[in-house]
Design a protein around this motif. Sequence first.
Motif: not given
Length: 361
Positions: A210-214, A52-57, A257-261
């Motif tokens: 949003s972490h996936l678009k960091h 879940y953390l990996q997918e949603h951030g 995730d620190s990349r997550t807005v």
Amino acid sequence: MDPIMVKSEEHFNAVLSGHTSNTAEVAKLQPIGAIQPPRFNLDTDKQQFGQYLQEHGYAVVKNVASPPDIERARSLLWEFLEALPDTQVKRDDVRTWGCPKDWLPSPSNGILHGFGFGQSDFMWHLRMLPGVKEAFAAIWGTDDLLVSFDGGNVFRPWRYNWDWLTSGGWFHCDQNARLPHSRGRVCVQGLVTLRAATAETGGLVVVPGSHLKHEELCSRSALSRGSGDFVPVSVDDPILQDAALVLAEAGDLILWDSRTVHCNTPALAPEEACSTPAEDDWQLIREAGYVCMTPCSFASQEVLQKRREAFEQNVSTSHWPHKFVVAGYALPDTPVKNPSTISKEQRWLIGYDRERRCIVQ
């Protein structure tokens, strides 16, 4: 009250220092929703938690703090706030929570990170909860971890005084892909909440996924060029769609995730939908401590030495355990901490006794 949206780095700094307000000149954000995410039990849901953390951030681990842990933490928080020299603040008198010179948490966003708070008994109580380290060990696949010397967040009851309603919309992420070693998942932040996070209280807002678009975000953001690891998100950035308050229960650990807005928001529910306590029963509506752990192998010997000195001198830092970024100093005359009096586990999380174990990646 309209939410505040960050339009520039200067505007962000004004928000943090309380020099701006929710006025017509401030662009309105699309309405913030609310998310009721799964609350994972690491004894039974560790794999699902990681996915879940990996997918949603972001993800929520339930009940890392028991009711006694929560009560102890609340008491330690008030002990810190009431210890400010010459303060009038008293935990049982809401009328004393309003003087700007007396109230340490930021009135605009609730953040409390200076004054030695990062080394307070309150913060160390939360960091030492076994469930907190278990969650970070599950993320990184190791229990050989360092912990941040970060601060906390406190919201006063806005129904008692509308001036206490915090500002929302200062979206950002805490990792900058323009910097070396800052691509991919290199840091996961967290907070332990001592109050339920609801539409009546407000709390952490994330932009799921949003972490996936960091890297795209950082590449198109002019603000990321000179902002270090802190990347403010401009008001018109398309990534801000689907921002939502993360609902959680008291004692939960919320991770992102620190990349997550993300940012935090004041209450979303209208005043008429919120309950009002009796005159003598006002409570803080948000009490949270920020906790982040990363593998010790990420830190250099120089950082380990600075971390040890920071502990002894009551220095607070940013959320990064394996970088050294000062976020605040202790009040004058604060006693120096003695590392020989703390537990082996606490020494380990600080960076003592680790000289031969840590290799920079």
